[in-house]
Each structure stands twice: as structure tokens, then as C-alpha cells.
Design a protein around this motif. Structure first.
Motif, PDB file in Angstrom:
ATOM      1  N   VAL A   1       0.864  -1.172   0.000  1.00 56.23           N
ATOM      2  CA  VAL A   1       0.000   0.000   0.000  1.00 56.23           C
ATOM      3  C   VAL A   1       0.905   1.227   0.000  1.00 56.23           C
ATOM      4  O   VAL A   1       1.714   1.412   0.911  1.00 56.23           O
ATOM      5  N   GLY A   2       0.794   2.034  -1.056  1.00 57.96           N
ATOM      6  CA  GLY A   2       1.574   3.263  -1.144  1.00 57.96           C
ATOM      7  C   GLY A   2       0.863   4.383  -0.426  1.00 57.96           C
ATOM      8  O   GLY A   2      -0.311   4.638  -0.656  1.00 57.96           O
ATOM      9  N   LEU A   3       1.578   5.027   0.477  1.00 59.36           N
ATOM     10  CA  LEU A   3       1.020   6.130   1.245  1.00 59.36           C
ATOM     11  C   LEU A   3       1.364   7.452   0.576  1.00 59.36           C
ATOM     12  O   LEU A   3       2.338   7.551  -0.174  1.00 59.36           O
ATOM     13  N   ALA A   4       0.567   8.463   0.845  1.00 56.62           N
ATOM     14  CA  ALA A   4       0.741   9.757   0.184  1.00 56.62           C
ATOM     15  C   ALA A   4       2.090  10.392   0.484  1.00 56.62           C
ATOM     16  O   ALA A   4       2.594  11.176  -0.308  1.00 56.62           O
ATOM     17  N   ASN A   5       2.700  10.026   1.590  1.00 58.91           N
ATOM     18  CA  ASN A   5       4.007  10.601   1.928  1.00 58.91           C
ATOM     19  C   ASN A   5       5.153   9.903   1.193  1.00 58.91           C
ATOM     20  O   ASN A   5       6.310  10.202   1.421  1.00 58.91           O
ATOM     21  N   GLY A   6       4.816   8.940   0.323  1.00 56.95           N
ATOM     22  CA  GLY A   6       5.825   8.241  -0.471  1.00 56.95           C
ATOM     23  C   GLY A   6       6.278   6.922   0.113  1.00 56.95           C
ATOM     24  O   GLY A   6       6.923   6.129  -0.564  1.00 56.95           O
ATOM     25  N   SER A   7       5.949   6.658   1.370  1.00 48.89           N
ATOM     26  CA  SER A   7       6.341   5.386   1.970  1.00 48.89           C
ATOM     27  C   SER A   7       5.338   4.295   1.586  1.00 48.89           C
ATOM     28  O   SER A   7       4.289   4.566   0.999  1.00 48.89           O
ATOM     29  N   LYS A   8       5.696   3.058   1.894  1.00 51.41           N
ATOM     30  CA  LYS A   8       4.833   1.915   1.596  1.00 51.41           C
ATOM     31  C   LYS A   8       4.723   1.048   2.837  1.00 51.41           C
ATOM     32  O   LYS A   8       5.628   0.999   3.661  1.00 51.41           O
ATOM     33  N   CYS A   9       3.600   0.366   2.937  1.00 50.56           N
ATOM     34  CA  CYS A   9       3.459  -0.655   3.960  1.00 50.56           C
ATOM     35  C   CYS A   9       2.881  -1.889   3.282  1.00 50.56           C
ATOM     36  O   CYS A   9       2.347  -1.807   2.175  1.00 50.56           O
ATOM     37  N   SER A  10       3.013  -3.029   3.911  1.00 46.85           N
ATOM     38  CA  SER A  10       2.549  -4.285   3.331  1.00 46.85           C
ATOM     39  C   SER A  10       1.457  -4.886   4.198  1.00 46.85           C
ATOM     40  O   SER A  10       1.412  -4.656   5.403  1.00 46.85           O
ATOM     41  N   SER A  11       0.613  -5.668   3.558  1.00 42.73           N
ATOM     42  CA  SER A  11      -0.437  -6.366   4.282  1.00 42.73           C
ATOM     43  C   SER A  11      -0.888  -7.550   3.457  1.00 42.73           C
ATOM     44  O   SER A  11      -0.433  -7.747   2.333  1.00 42.73           O
ATOM     45  N   GLN A  12      -1.764  -8.347   4.007  1.00 42.49           N
ATOM     46  CA  GLN A  12      -2.394  -9.419   3.258  1.00 42.49           C
ATOM     47  C   GLN A  12      -3.734  -9.746   3.887  1.00 42.49           C
ATOM     48  O   GLN A  12      -3.953  -9.522   5.063  1.00 42.49           O
ATOM     49  N   GLY A  13      -4.654 -10.217   3.053  1.00 41.76           N
ATOM     50  CA  GLY A  13      -5.985 -10.586   3.505  1.00 41.76           C
ATOM     51  C   GLY A  13      -7.049  -9.644   2.973  1.00 41.76           C
ATOM     52  O   GLY A  13      -6.783  -8.464   2.721  1.00 41.76           O
ATOM     53  N   ILE A  14      -8.218 -10.217   2.783  1.00 41.23           N
ATOM     54  CA  ILE A  14      -9.347  -9.440   2.259  1.00 41.23           C
ATOM     55  C   ILE A  14     -10.625  -9.948   2.917  1.00 41.23           C
ATOM     56  O   ILE A  14     -10.751 -11.127   3.235  1.00 41.23           O
ATOM     57  N   CYS A  15     -11.546  -9.060   3.164  1.00 45.95           N
ATOM     58  CA  CYS A  15     -12.862  -9.411   3.695  1.00 45.95           C
ATOM     59  C   CYS A  15     -13.857  -9.138   2.574  1.00 45.95           C
ATOM     60  O   CYS A  15     -13.993  -7.995   2.130  1.00 45.95           O
ATOM     61  N   HIS A  16     -14.510 -10.201   2.090  1.00 49.56           N
ATOM     62  CA  HIS A  16     -15.335 -10.073   0.891  1.00 49.56           C
ATOM     63  C   HIS A  16     -16.698  -9.432   1.113  1.00 49.56           C
ATOM     64  O   HIS A  16     -17.263  -8.863   0.185  1.00 49.56           O
TER      65      HIS A  16
END
Length: 161
Positions: free
Chosen positions: A66-81
């Protein structure tokens, strides 16, 4: 895959109040929650802590960034349908990616905004309106100064665990 989201966590409350976002109160499985309508987010996001606390079903996914507006990124996984949230008399139904969100429980991004079509936003009054089956739906948000001590449900649930 890279999703985009505004880094609202880095904003001071006065900056968030001036931003082009609308903070709403809603209800998820009988619990009051806070949502942020954010046109800068490509997808919908739900707080990981909230899902685990409420025992909601999560579908595993590959790791995504996930790219954040400040230019950094974070990672995740999983989705709720199927996430069904009541906002006033309207029910929002979305697919949401898991993410550590901090001060809000759900972010409604462009993925949701595109499903409702054309919207009318009044940033001063914090309202968003759109047509749904020939009926105008108006969701009333609030200014942060009106609710200075609001807490996301995820944080309250964590403190009880």
C-alpha cells in the motif's frame, strides 16, 4: 500489486479536519465504528484489529503493498469479501483489504465511490450525496472538533482483550 492510500495517520487532527475526507459514524455487527470516505484511496480498507476482534471471515491473499501519500509503503495481506456497514438508514456493502489503520475502522476509497456513481460533496458541511435506485442518499459526516474524543472501535476492543 500496489494500492494507494492517503497517509492520514501522519496528519495532525487540524489537518485531517481540513482535508477532503469525510468521517462518518456507522454500525458494524451492532458496534459503532468510524469510517473515512477518502477519494485518494484506490481501494476500501478495514482495520486488521477490528476483523480479528469481531471474528469476521478473512480470505488469505498474497502480500500486497500500500503506497502512502508521503511516499512510503506498507505491506499487508488478507481481504474481507462482505463488509456490511449501516450509515444512517443506508447500508454500505464493500470488499475491503486488511490494513493497520489506527484512528479509523474502515476507509471507503474509490472502489466504493465508483459503485455509487456521481456524488455531490459539501466539504464544509461534511456531507456526501448520491442517487440510489431513484432515491437521493445523503450521508452526514462530522468535523473533528465536533467529536474531539472519538475512538475507533478496533482500539477499544484491543484494550478489552
Amino acid at each position: 500489486m500496489l494500492y494507494q492510500i492517503m497517509d492520514y495517520r501522519a496528519l495532525a487532527p487540524r489537518d485531517l479536519a481540513k482535508s477532503r475526507t469525510i468521517k462518518l459514524e456507522g454500525e458494524l455487527i451492532g458496534y459503532s465504528i468510524f469510517l473515512l470516505v477518502e477519494s485518494g484511496a484506490t481501494h476500501n480498507f478495514i482495520a486488521r484489529e477490528l476483523l480479528s476482534s469481531l471474528n469476521m471471515e478473512v480470505t488469505p491473499t498474497d502480500l500486497f503493498n500500500v503506497g502512502l501519500a508521503n511516499g512510503s509503503k506498507c505491506s499487508s495481506q488478507g481481504i474481507c469479501h462482505v463488509v456490511c456497514v449501516k450509515v444512517g438508514s443506508y447500508t454500505v456493502v464493500v470488499v475491503a483489504c486488511l490494513l493497520d489503520l489506527g484512528g479509523v475502522d474502515i476507509i471507503l476509497g474509490r472502489a466504493w465511490l465508483e459503485t455509487v456513481g456521481q456524488t455531490t460533496n459539501d466539504w464544509q458541511r461534511k456531507t456526501i450525496s448520491f442517487d440510489n435506485h431513484n432515491q437521493t442518499i445523503s450521508l452526514q459526516g462530522y468535523h473533528l472538533h465536533e467529536h474531539p474524543q472519538t475512538f475507533a472501535l478496533q482500539g477499544l476492543l484491543q484494550s478489552l482483550a
